[in-house]
Design a protein around this motif. Structure first.
Motif, short mmCIF file in Angstrom:
data_model
loop_
_atom_site.label_atom_id
_atom_site.label_comp_id
_atom_site.label_asym_id
_atom_site.label_seq_id
_atom_site.Cartn_x
_atom_site.Cartn_y
_atom_site.Cartn_z
N TRP A 172 -11.57 -9.03 43.18
CA TRP A 172 -12.27 -8.32 42.12
C TRP A 172 -12.59 -6.93 42.64
CZ3 TRP A 172 -16.53 -12.18 40.06
CH2 TRP A 172 -15.90 -13.21 39.34
N ALA A 173 -11.97 -5.93 42.05
CA ALA A 173 -12.22 -4.54 42.42
C ALA A 173 -13.15 -3.90 41.41
CB ALA A 173 -10.91 -3.77 42.49
N SER A 174 -14.02 -3.05 41.87
CA SER A 174 -14.88 -2.28 40.97
C SER A 174 -14.10 -1.11 40.40
CB SER A 174 -16.11 -1.78 41.73
OG SER A 174 -15.72 -1.10 42.92
N ASN A 175 -14.47 -0.69 39.21
CA ASN A 175 -13.80 0.44 38.55
C ASN A 175 -14.25 1.74 39.20
OD1 ASN A 175 -14.05 1.94 35.23
ND2 ASN A 175 -12.50 2.19 36.79
N GLN A 176 -13.36 2.35 39.99
CA GLN A 176 -13.69 3.57 40.73
C GLN A 176 -13.16 4.83 40.07
OE1 GLN A 176 -15.85 1.47 42.86
NE2 GLN A 176 -15.66 3.53 43.60
N VAL B 282 -10.16 1.60 33.94
CA VAL B 282 -9.71 0.36 34.56
C VAL B 282 -8.20 0.38 34.75
CG1 VAL B 282 -9.42 -2.12 34.12
CG2 VAL B 282 -11.65 -1.04 33.75
N ASP C 179 -7.16 2.40 37.74
CA ASP C 179 -7.41 1.66 38.99
C ASP C 179 -6.34 0.61 39.23
OD1 ASP C 179 -9.63 2.97 39.94
OD2 ASP C 179 -11.04 1.72 38.86
N LYS C 180 -5.93 -0.08 38.17
CA LYS C 180 -4.89 -1.10 38.33
C LYS C 180 -3.62 -0.48 38.89
CE LYS C 180 -6.39 -4.27 34.65
NZ LYS C 180 -6.05 -4.81 33.31
N LEU D 59 -4.25 0.58 42.67
CA LEU D 59 -4.40 -0.53 43.60
C LEU D 59 -3.17 -1.43 43.67
CD1 LEU D 59 -8.12 -1.48 42.85
CD2 LEU D 59 -7.24 -0.32 44.89
N LEU E 176 -5.17 -9.26 41.30
CA LEU E 176 -6.16 -8.20 41.11
C LEU E 176 -6.81 -8.27 39.74
CD1 LEU E 176 -7.44 -5.37 41.85
CD2 LEU E 176 -5.38 -4.37 40.82
N GLU E 177 -8.14 -8.09 39.72
CA GLU E 177 -8.85 -7.83 38.47
C GLU E 177 -9.81 -6.67 38.73
OE1 GLU E 177 -11.71 -9.85 35.05
OE2 GLU E 177 -11.06 -11.07 36.75
N VAL E 178 -9.69 -5.62 37.93
CA VAL E 178 -10.61 -4.49 38.02
C VAL E 178 -11.71 -4.69 36.98
CG1 VAL E 178 -10.87 -1.99 37.87
CG2 VAL E 178 -8.74 -2.97 38.77
#
Length: 436
Positions: free
Chosen positions: A42-46, A50, A53-54, A57, A74-76
């Motif tokens: 689980w990645a945070s939205n940076q 979203v 980010d996908k 990453l 992966l899930e952002v």
């Protein structure tokens, strides 16, 4: 950015304390320590979205899979949902193997016992604790305990300003003090344009701003024993000063009281707002069509003089940490993934992409992090930033006091006077909620 309901957070955190040690991780087809074929992350939205980010990453995760044979699912997750998702995963035992957490949540989540402690053995598995900047590690858990996470991205607040709007108002340089900011703001705030952007509906952002102003007023919001001191004179003055940018000084648009999803950055990019206090905003400005020459960056103002420690603190130590659920079936694979993401090469690449600062010392030496914007962030982290209180109730602090500030913004937008007494009343209610 995070926004959750205070009552729900308090209830869930209380439940967490009763189920310490619950974990998460892949269940079907995820492999094991002997053969960790798959990990969930689980990645945070940076970035600006979203989807962005996908894309960023996914390329790196494919690189990791090629190196190790481990596939990462992966899930952002947007900041507005992330903490609730983590809390639900911790109580249910159904969650990812690896996840990003805001560094301000570290002590709260650490207290549940659900996250892998990063003792010397685990740090050695990713190259050693001494690879990381001390202040970043200090924001990964309570003092005196093994950190609950590993630093991934380091951030600090800066003052971003629109050069064209400043020039049109006859202002030659960004303000260094709050008095200067208000004076400049009054020159700008007319004809449908406003000086300063805010996110009044964003609980975490509210906390970040009033914490720094609290430091400038000599208040910490918690005493040395970790008990809330929300109603101290300094805390009340800090909250009032922040909301007064709208209520009294009239340099923040009333509509900002409802902002919670980066709308202030959109207003900035569209020339509606001249200044915004933010962490690493460059990629979002670019996505909104701004060129680097359109905006400038300066340290967040202080009461007087230059940024520093104590009453001239001008940012909280911001950042994103990487944690592992303790009961994951893929503990070795999870640590291998953390090692990859915190490697010198990935730290340079990812932090360049997101406009953040690497918490890994060697990566900071890359010339890219000497660029004007990032130099301000680096200097702030090194000289004038303070960590939010590393107490188990920090998440509740964000929700209770963050909500109190949100309600005061709403009052200001509606034309209801914001007085010292009304601020203290809201903070008293927040403190009582914390003590229940």
């Amino acid at each position: 950015m995070r926004m959750i309901r205070a009552a729900a957070a308090v209830t869930v955190l209380s439940a967490l304390a009763a189920v310490t040690g619950c974990g998460g991780g892949t269940t079907d087809g995820g492999g094991s320590n002997d053969s960790p074929k798959t990990l969930t992350y689980w990645a945070s939205n940076q970035g600006p979205s979203v989807e962005a980010d996908k894309k960023i990453l996914t390329a790196e995760l494919k690189k990791f899979e090629k190196q190790t044979g481990i596939k990462v699912k992966l899930e952002v997750i947007p900041w507005s949902d992330l903490l609730n998702r983590i809390l639900a995963a911790t109580t249910s035992g159904q969650g990812p193997d690896v996840l990003n957490i805001g560094n301000t949540w570290s002590a709260s989540l650490q207290a549940t016992g659900a996250l892998l402690p990063w003792d010397q053995k685990n740090f050695d598995a990713i190259g050693g604790r001494d690879r990381f900047v001390d202040s970043a590690v200090a924001s990964a858990g309570a003092e005196g305990k093994d950190p609950a996470a590993v630093p991934l991205y380091s951030l600090a607040y800066a003052l971003y300003y629109n050069k064209k709007m400043f020039s049109e108002a006859g202002i030659s340089q960004p303000p260094a003090t709050w008095d200067q900011l208000v004076a400049d703001g009054k020159k700008i705030s007319k004809d449908g344009k406003w000086a300063l952007g805010a996110e009044g509906g964003n609980l975490a952002n509210n906390i970040h701003q009033v914490f720094v102003l609290g430091k400038q007023h000599g208040a910490d919001f918690f005493d040395s024993a970790g008990k809330p001191t929300f109603t101290s004179d300094g805390a009340v003055a800090a909250v009032k000063q922040y909301v007064d940018f709208m209520a009294k000084d009239k340099i923040v648009a009333p509509g900002n009281a409802e902002y919670a999803q980066n709308q202030s950055l959109q207003d900035f990019a569209r020339g509606k707002t001249a200044m915004v206090l933010w962490q690493a905003a460059a990629s979002t400005f670019a996505a909104q069509g701004m060129k680097p020459a359109d905006w400038g960056v300066a340290p967040v103002p202080v009461p007087a003089g230059a940024p520093g420690t104590g009453k001239n603190t001008n940012s909280m130590v911001a950042g994103i940490n990487m944690a592992v659920f303790k009961n994951t079936k893929n503990i070795d694979g999870a640590k291998e993934f953390v090692k990859f993401m915190t490697s010198d090469a990935e730290q340079k690449l990812l932090n360049k992409t997101y406009g953040s600062i690497p918490p890994v010392k060697a990566a900071q030496e890359d010339p890219a992090f000497a660029a004007p914007e990032l130099k301000v962030l680096r200097d702030t982290l090194a000289k004038s930033a303070a960590p939010l209180p590393q107490v188990p109730t920090e998440s509740q602090f964000e929700t209770t006091v963050g909500t109190a500030v949100k309600e005061l913004w709403a009052d200001a937008a509606a034309g209801i006077p914001v007085t010292t007494e009304s601020v203290k009343e809201k903070l008293t209610k927040a403190q009582q909620q914390m003590q229940q």
